[in-house]
Motif scaffolding. Sequence first.
Motif, short mmCIF file in Angstrom:
data_model
loop_
_atom_site.label_atom_id
_atom_site.label_comp_id
_atom_site.label_asym_id
_atom_site.label_seq_id
_atom_site.Cartn_x
_atom_site.Cartn_y
_atom_site.Cartn_z
N TYR A 46 0.82 -1.19 0.00
CA TYR A 46 0.00 0.00 0.00
C TYR A 46 0.86 1.25 0.00
O TYR A 46 1.99 1.26 0.48
CB TYR A 46 -0.90 0.02 1.24
CG TYR A 46 -1.94 -1.09 1.24
CD1 TYR A 46 -3.19 -0.88 0.67
CD2 TYR A 46 -1.67 -2.33 1.82
CE1 TYR A 46 -4.15 -1.88 0.66
CE2 TYR A 46 -2.62 -3.34 1.82
CZ TYR A 46 -3.86 -3.11 1.24
OH TYR A 46 -4.79 -4.11 1.23
N ARG A 246 -9.76 -1.70 0.59
CA ARG A 246 -9.03 -0.48 0.25
C ARG A 246 -8.15 -0.68 -0.97
O ARG A 246 -7.48 -1.70 -1.12
CB ARG A 246 -8.16 -0.07 1.43
CG ARG A 246 -7.35 1.21 1.25
CD ARG A 246 -6.22 1.25 2.28
NE ARG A 246 -5.56 2.53 2.37
CZ ARG A 246 -4.59 2.96 1.57
NH1 ARG A 246 -4.17 2.19 0.57
NH2 ARG A 246 -4.02 4.14 1.75
N PHE A 248 -4.82 -0.07 -3.24
CA PHE A 248 -3.43 -0.02 -2.80
C PHE A 248 -2.88 1.41 -2.82
O PHE A 248 -2.06 1.78 -1.98
CB PHE A 248 -2.56 -0.91 -3.68
CG PHE A 248 -2.80 -2.38 -3.47
CD1 PHE A 248 -2.36 -3.01 -2.31
CD2 PHE A 248 -3.48 -3.13 -4.41
CE1 PHE A 248 -2.60 -4.36 -2.09
CE2 PHE A 248 -3.72 -4.47 -4.21
CZ PHE A 248 -3.28 -5.10 -3.06
N ASP A 250 -2.55 5.46 -2.40
CA ASP A 250 -3.05 6.47 -1.47
C ASP A 250 -3.89 7.52 -2.18
O ASP A 250 -4.69 8.22 -1.56
CB ASP A 250 -1.89 7.18 -0.77
CG ASP A 250 -1.25 6.31 0.32
OD1 ASP A 250 -1.92 5.38 0.80
OD2 ASP A 250 -0.09 6.58 0.67
N TRP A 543 -0.50 -1.12 -7.99
CA TRP A 543 0.25 -0.64 -6.81
C TRP A 543 1.62 -0.18 -7.25
O TRP A 543 2.06 -0.43 -8.37
CB TRP A 543 0.34 -1.72 -5.73
CG TRP A 543 0.96 -3.02 -6.15
CD1 TRP A 543 0.37 -4.02 -6.85
CD2 TRP A 543 2.30 -3.45 -5.88
NE1 TRP A 543 1.24 -5.06 -7.05
CE2 TRP A 543 2.44 -4.75 -6.46
CE3 TRP A 543 3.38 -2.91 -5.20
CZ2 TRP A 543 3.62 -5.47 -6.38
CZ3 TRP A 543 4.57 -3.63 -5.11
CH2 TRP A 543 4.68 -4.90 -5.70
#
Length: 546
Positions: A46, A246, A248, A250, A543
């Motif tokens: 993440y 969620r 990966f 931000d 990611w």
Amino acid sequence: MYKRKKMSLILALLMIFSIFITACSSEEAVTTPPDETVGNAEASKYGGIYESYIEADFNTLDPAFATAALDGFMVSLIYDALIGFDAEGKVMPALAKSWETPDEVTYIFDLVDNAKFHNGNSFTANDVKYTFERVLDPEVASPRTWVFDKLKGAEAFMEGNAAEVEGIEILSDYKIKLTLEDPFAPFLSMLGMPAAHIVDKNEVEKYADQTQFALHPVGTGPYIFDVYNQGERLTLNVFEDYFAGRAFLDGINYRVIPDPSTQVAEFEAGNLDELLIPAADLERFRNNPTYRPYLRDMNTFWNFFIGLMADKPPFDDVRVRQAFNYGVDREAIVRAVRGDTAIVSHGPIPPGLDGFRPEFKSYPYDPEKSKALLAELGYSPENPLPIEFLHIESTANVALLEPVQAMLNQVGFDVNLISMESQAARVQFREGGSHNVYYLSWGADYPDAENYLFPLFHSSNWGGGGNGTRYSNPEVDALLEKAHKTANYNERIKLYQDIEDIVVEEAARMWFFLSRNWRVYKPEVKDVVLYRIFNANKMLDVWLDR
């Protein structure tokens, strides 16, 4: 005299460039197979902001008004629908975890019970009912009423004769039943369209002017709207409590970069994580060992066309529309300008959808036939027919359309190319404007040939509904309506093909090409998946290894 010399020069350069492209296409310069490009050799992790770009500002982030591809893609990141699509365009669960169809007109959906809007409110069946009825509400004036107008009682609701849509029945907080007036096979797929993405009544109605919601979107999707500076950037942050897990990343930072050469420069400078490679740069990237392992390509459902306004002179005469089609050498232009980033299109139904016919061909390049048709109406290269040709401003569009202009001017048209900024141009496309020709594309909202026929050719969809050419044919309307009610698969496909035969013959659009997208990524971008439906990619799996 200068104009004719310029057009002759464009055509000569086109022929030279076409030969050059053919000679330079290398069978050795291939992409690495997908499982070797952005793989799973390391554990996903993440974090990180994904740096991307958009070519123009979006028009709206309100699902009820999201008709452009960019708007629909952004809607899919901020909101969710009852169903979604996998990479190949197959229906998959989303806010509906399962469903059953006890008969041909009834759909019962079991909804997820853990989804929340970005404001913390829980998602329930009430939100589904509100969203669908809002699109149908004449006071809202959504251009996508056709997504839901097949629901039982939708017509009465839209005419003000019913307070709610009879065919939307809440069975519990997490169960809803939808009933159609008649069988309609593509209906389930249509529930993945941008207009069917679920909104929160509390957020929409907090604004006296609901258009404000378009710039303050709140959904249940994997990303939260953060900042938008027109002409500069759109920033999305990850939604930590996303019901499906969620993402990966931000967040995602979309810079507004209209110019393809600037996009390329920014990627090569390391400022972007991805690049949709322009046709002019494809061979350079394919032959560069630094980039080759990180290239991905995919044939898309995007069908590019030139629209001919069938409701106004001179294109209300089918002979003019056919002369236009005969007058353009699409093969030469696509080969020279787009190279391996496109294939010539011959009709509305693209490869990959049931109903596509590989043997089906539209208008060949026949300048003498074009001249003869125009001569019937008194036009010739010496006495040309003036036309106003509107397109969205971009160097890529100019590269495609100047050869079209040159060819048409040689057969008896006098083409005036008019460029406009994207949002202004789209207003003209919807409202009709002063132009009589325009250049645009259509992508699959849902994976069914009906999506390329009913919105584009039924007379009820003039303007924002999809029928930008204002084409009208009662026979086509009747066949489209019959196809909607035809449950037998083979009969329905045959109707689609019959419709395609008619609309190609009547030539309200010149089908130009289908795009093949080539993308390149930074080495640290992992687990990229390319999707054929434009609003299917919710950026959940990608990611960053940095």
